[in-house]
Design a protein around this motif. Structure first.
Motif, mmCIF file in Angstrom:
data_model
loop_
_atom_site.group_PDB
_atom_site.id
_atom_site.type_symbol
_atom_site.label_atom_id
_atom_site.label_comp_id
_atom_site.label_asym_id
_atom_site.label_seq_id
_atom_site.Cartn_x
_atom_site.Cartn_y
_atom_site.Cartn_z
ATOM 1 N N PRO A 35 17.512 37.574 68.658
ATOM 2 C CA PRO A 35 18.231 37.261 69.904
ATOM 3 C C PRO A 35 18.660 38.507 70.672
ATOM 4 C CG PRO A 35 19.029 35.899 68.098
ATOM 5 C CD PRO A 35 18.112 36.909 67.489
ATOM 6 N N LEU A 36 18.894 39.619 69.971
ATOM 7 C CA LEU A 36 19.310 40.846 70.650
ATOM 8 C C LEU A 36 18.263 41.308 71.660
ATOM 9 C CD1 LEU A 36 20.941 42.966 67.799
ATOM 10 C CD2 LEU A 36 22.077 41.906 69.753
ATOM 11 N N GLN A 37 16.975 41.068 71.342
ATOM 12 C CA GLN A 37 15.928 41.464 72.274
ATOM 13 C C GLN A 37 16.026 40.678 73.579
ATOM 14 O OE1 GLN A 37 12.479 40.902 69.831
ATOM 15 N NE2 GLN A 37 12.995 42.602 68.486
ATOM 16 N N ALA A 38 16.324 39.383 73.477
ATOM 17 C CA ALA A 38 16.516 38.574 74.679
ATOM 18 C C ALA A 38 17.731 39.053 75.461
ATOM 19 C CB ALA A 38 16.679 37.103 74.296
ATOM 20 N N LEU A 39 18.778 39.462 74.755
ATOM 21 C CA LEU A 39 19.980 39.946 75.436
ATOM 22 C C LEU A 39 19.718 41.260 76.168
ATOM 23 C CD1 LEU A 39 22.694 39.100 72.747
ATOM 24 C CD2 LEU A 39 22.377 38.005 74.971
ATOM 25 N N VAL A 40 18.875 42.112 75.589
ATOM 26 C CA VAL A 40 18.500 43.351 76.279
ATOM 27 C C VAL A 40 17.793 43.032 77.589
ATOM 28 C CG1 VAL A 40 16.982 45.369 76.198
ATOM 29 C CG2 VAL A 40 18.413 44.820 74.234
ATOM 30 N N MET A 41 16.816 42.124 77.535
ATOM 31 C CA MET A 41 16.072 41.783 78.747
ATOM 32 C C MET A 41 16.978 41.138 79.800
ATOM 33 S SD MET A 41 13.105 42.976 78.286
ATOM 34 C CE MET A 41 12.322 42.311 79.758
ATOM 35 N N LEU A 42 17.995 40.421 79.371
ATOM 36 C CA LEU A 42 18.896 39.755 80.308
ATOM 37 C C LEU A 42 19.939 40.697 80.889
ATOM 38 C CD1 LEU A 42 19.492 36.424 78.370
ATOM 39 C CD2 LEU A 42 18.504 36.595 80.655
ATOM 40 N N ASN A 43 20.297 41.767 80.164
ATOM 41 C CA ASN A 43 21.450 42.578 80.561
ATOM 42 C C ASN A 43 21.167 44.056 80.775
ATOM 43 O OD1 ASN A 43 23.833 40.573 80.256
ATOM 44 N ND2 ASN A 43 22.694 40.325 78.350
ATOM 45 N N ASP A 44 20.021 44.557 80.357
ATOM 46 C CA ASP A 44 19.725 45.978 80.499
ATOM 47 C C ASP A 44 19.749 46.360 81.985
ATOM 48 O OD1 ASP A 44 18.497 48.527 80.676
ATOM 49 O OD2 ASP A 44 17.486 48.187 78.774
ATOM 50 N N PRO A 45 20.525 47.384 82.365
ATOM 51 C CA PRO A 45 20.563 47.787 83.777
ATOM 52 C C PRO A 45 19.190 48.124 84.349
ATOM 53 C CG PRO A 45 22.306 48.877 82.535
ATOM 54 C CD PRO A 45 21.445 48.169 81.533
ATOM 55 N N THR A 46 18.301 48.675 83.512
ATOM 56 C CA THR A 46 16.960 49.012 84.002
ATOM 57 C C THR A 46 16.211 47.763 84.436
ATOM 58 O OG1 THR A 46 16.870 50.947 82.545
ATOM 59 C CG2 THR A 46 14.772 50.114 83.393
#
Length: 772
Positions: free
Chosen positions: A662-673
């Motif tokens: 799930p952390l990977q999905a959270l990165v895609m949803l929240n990463d500023p880049t």
């Protein structure tokens, strides 16, 4: 809110479902079949290695009953405790103690003993051993320690399918198993696949349109040639080698100060782009400094062996750490270039493979003469950027000799390299691997089971390189071919790419691996030729769709009955986002940079000393560099890359883990880049004089590399309209505030925020960051 989520999940479902056929999850794998002829290497040795060699293998210190089952002379001889009995009596399983002990129900007699915690042999394994004994109990040298030979290209029934010999080997096995290969992938997905595999970047719209319009028979080959000729090819190939070489931008350990090793990385990119033959690519890295009249470039290449962790802590024992550096180089050589677990012989004889502790330290001795110390310099100053032996690179040399180095300033540039002392340092067997427990003195040498190190070779690293590329060396070509195959198919022909030994996986296509290895060696160790062979094959070009039949007959794609499908490596996830939004800074090489990162990570895990004590984010174009140029501080590796399984570069890594969390999905949803890229792409789309429908089609193509299906487009359009209708000024301003790239002043901000949400939804689809 519910309606917005409904649209997002609908488009996710639509994107996932288009690649899948109905699967019968109740399908069972066919029962194991007894071979007509039992092979020691492929049928028996894996059983013995898993369940017998721990007590009856190469490790004399742990051997029980003075019995070795890994060599025939011991297995055939009379048992020490019962001279009238033999472990193996070729042709007679009844008289063979091995068969009696693995088949008995008596727990007092049973092998492996229940108390050993080793798994009991299955009935099928017992039957295999019985049949092998009846057929003569013939031993074979471990397959990986026999020099590869060029097998004849197999004849196949479907003569129209193969594009090159790779396909004959693959199809021959498929036909034996009664499995059909998949049809070729459609052009859009094939182009996305090969572009990501050869450059690490998605294809441009121009390349997509050109390829789709080209109806010539060699259209695909022209695309392959174009991609391989681009400088991004070298970057893509280099990423794997950075893992192998444990490249990082800090020394490691507690203070973890900055190191300036990036010019070596620039050289690797240059070497791949120039197609430096593999034997030279490795020889320069192992021993470039020892070559006659060595050039500055050849010496720079030896930075490979200085990429290991180096301490700057006070109070450490100098010799302890110097020995650890030599150990790291020895282990890296074994894993990266020989594909063996040589490190298991550091403290004792290898428990499973025929490598003695003495042979480990013979290899160790090649790397033991470097003019280095265990601890050097004071934390914080420029003198700590590299450790002796080192090489200084001037601006003049960058202009005239080392032109591939991307040096942008006038600061002194120094790189750690290899350089031996004039006086030979004696090498000892270290008892239990302890740095100060000296045993017998050893001379440079290699494991005899692989290939003896003869007197013809110089007793230094250059001699080791010559030994490695001897035509009879069984591992050099196989290991690199397998790693290269792994880069395109997700796993190697030998799945355990770092272990070709007794405990490693058997090759799924041994004849193909040997044929490719011999062909690679006999054609001048030409890396680009090998890569092109792979991507031009029909095997590689297959659709990745898995039908219910394939799920049953080839669930793990071991037979290669379909094309590769896998999530992009961490760095290429970032690259795809930046490239599709046109934010990507395409400069090749140069120093590593610090992009966006959650605040406080470094500060909470540092000694507070040195250049890397606090995180200093870059700005401007450097903020949008490729993922491979993100600065790696070993004690606190980049969080977003680590979540996607990037290596922290502590040690040699020839294969990354592939997780799904799930952390990977959270990165895609929240990463500023990702959010910034969505905003920037949305602004570019709104600047086009086109309909909203066409804008979304363009966004979809840039990210997914294909046209959307009608249903997908309808869902995205409905989502856009819903977001536009419900967007208010405050929410829009908050959404558009992410990232440093400026927002155009003359743009409707509510419209921009709504389009940004659509683009972000596309980035968050599984297919966006998946090679299909």
């Amino acid at each position: 809110m519910f309606q917005k989520l409904y649209y997002v999940w609908l488009v996710i479902a639509a994107s996932v479902l288009f690649t899948l056929h109905a699967c019968n999850s109740s399908g069972q794998v066919d029962a194991e079949q007894m071979p007509d002829t039992i092979s020691y290497n492929f049928n028996i040795r894996p059983i013995l290695s898993d369940k017998c060699f721990k007590c009856h293998g190469p490790d004399a210190a742990h051997r029980q009953a003075d019995l070795r089952l890994d060599i025939p002379e011991s297995a055939y001889q009379a048992l020490k405790d019962n001279p009238s009995a033999h472990a193996l009596v070729p042709g007679n399983s009844i008289l063979s103690e091995l068969y009696r002990r693995v088949s008995t129900k008596d727990t007092a007699e049973q092998m492996p003993p229940p108390s050993s915690n080793l798994k009991k042999l299955t009935p099928f394994e017992v039957d295999l051993i019985e049949k092998w004994i009846k057929q003569g109990a013939r031993y074979e040298k471990h397959w990986a320690f026999v020099a590869p030979r060029s097998y004849p290209i197999p004849q196949v029934k479907n003569i129209t399918w193969p594009k090159n010999p790779i396909d004959n080997f693959v199809l021959h096995k498929l036909e034996e198993k009664g499995v059909d290969p998949n049809p070729e992938a459609d052009r859009e997905r094939l182009l996305k696949r090969v572009s990501l595999d050869l450059t690490g970047l998605p294809p441009s719209l121009q390349l997509m349109d050109k390829f789709l319009a080209d109806k010539s028979p060699d259209a695909y080959q022209k695309v392959v040639d174009e991609l391989m000729a681009s400088p991004q090819y070298g970057e893509k190939m280099t990423l794997h080698w950075l893992d192998v070489a444990r490249y990082a931008d800090s020394h490691g350990y507690q203070d973890d100060n900055y190191r300036s090793q990036w010019p070596w990385r620039d050289w690797v990119i240059h070497a791949f782009n120039e197609n430096l033959p593999y034997n030279q690519f490795i020889t320069w890295q192992l021993a470039g400094d020892l070559l006659p009249n060595a050039t500055k470039e050849q010496i720079l290449a030896t930075g490979f062996n200085r990429n290991h962790k180096i301490t700057e802590e006070g109070g450490v024992i100098d010799e302890e750490y110097r020995v650890s550096y030599v150990t790291d180089r020895t282990n890296t050589f074994g894993k990266a270039m020989l594909g063996i677990t040589l490190e298991c012989a550091h403290c004792h004889d290898h428990k499973y493979d025929p490598f003695s502790q003495k042979e480990y330290y013979q290899v160790f001795s090649f790397f033991n003469n470097v003019k280095e110390v265990g601890i050097e310099s004071v934390v914080g100053g420029p003198e700590t950027y590299a450790k002796r032996p080192l090489m200084q690179i001037s601006n003049e040399e960058v202009k005239k000799i080392l032109t591939f180095i991307n040096k942008r300033d006038t600061d002194k540039l120094i790189v750690s390299i290899m350089g031996d002392s004039d006086k030979v340092r004696p090498t000892y067997i270290l008892k239990r691997g302890n740095y100060d427990a000296h045993g017998d003195v050893v001379e440079p040498g290699t494991p005899k089971s692989i290939l003896p190190f003869t007197a013809n070779y110089p007793k230094n690293r250059l001699g080791l390189a010559e030994w490695l590329f001897n035509k009879n060396n069984p591992l050099a070509a196989r290991v690199f071919v397998n790693q290269t195959w792994q880069e395109f198919f997700g796993k190697g022909i030998v799945k355990s790419s770092g272990d070709f030994g007794m405990q490693g996986d058997l090759p799924s296509h041994p004849e193909l691996l040997d044929w490719l290895s011999v062909d690679f060696r006999d054609h001048g160790w030409d890396i680009k030729r090998l890569v092109k062979q792979i991507v031009m094959s029909a095997t590689y070009r297959q659709s990745a769709v898995m039908s219910s039949d394939k799920l049953k007959s080839d669930p793990d794609n071991t037979l290669l009955s379909r094309g590769p499908r896998s999530r992009l490596p961490a760095e290429f996830v970032r690259d795809l986002v930046l490239a599709s939004s046109d934010l990507l800074n395409r400069d090749i090489g140069g120093p590593s940079v610090n992009p966006y990162q959650p605040p406080g990570l470094w500060e909470n895990a540092t000694s507070g000393r040195g250049q890397l004590a606090s995180y200093k984010q870059v700005h401007g174009p450097n903020l949008y560099r490729r993922g491979m140029y993100t600065l790696i501080k070993r004690t606190v590796p980049p969080a977003s890359l680590g979540i996607f399984d990037a290596s922290n570069r502590d040690q040699c890594e020839v294969k990354r883990l592939r997780t799904n969390t799930p952390l990977q999905a959270l990165v895609m949803l929240n990463d500023p880049t990702v959010l910034e890229a969505a905003r920037v792409l949305a602004a570019k789309l709104l600047a086009d004089h086109s309909s909203s429908n066409d804008k979304i089609i363009k966004a979809f193509r840039l990210i997914m590399c294909r046209y959307p299906q009608k249903k997908e487009l309808n869902i995205l359009m409905a989502y856009y309209k819903d977001e536009l209708k419900g967007m208010n000024k405050a929410d829009a301003e908050k959404l558009l505030s992410v990232g440093e790239y400026p927002v155009p002043s003359n743009i409707d901000r509510l419209n921009l925020a709504a389009m940004m949400k659509v683009v972000d939804a596309i980035y968050n689809l599984e297919e966006a960051i998946t090679k299909t």
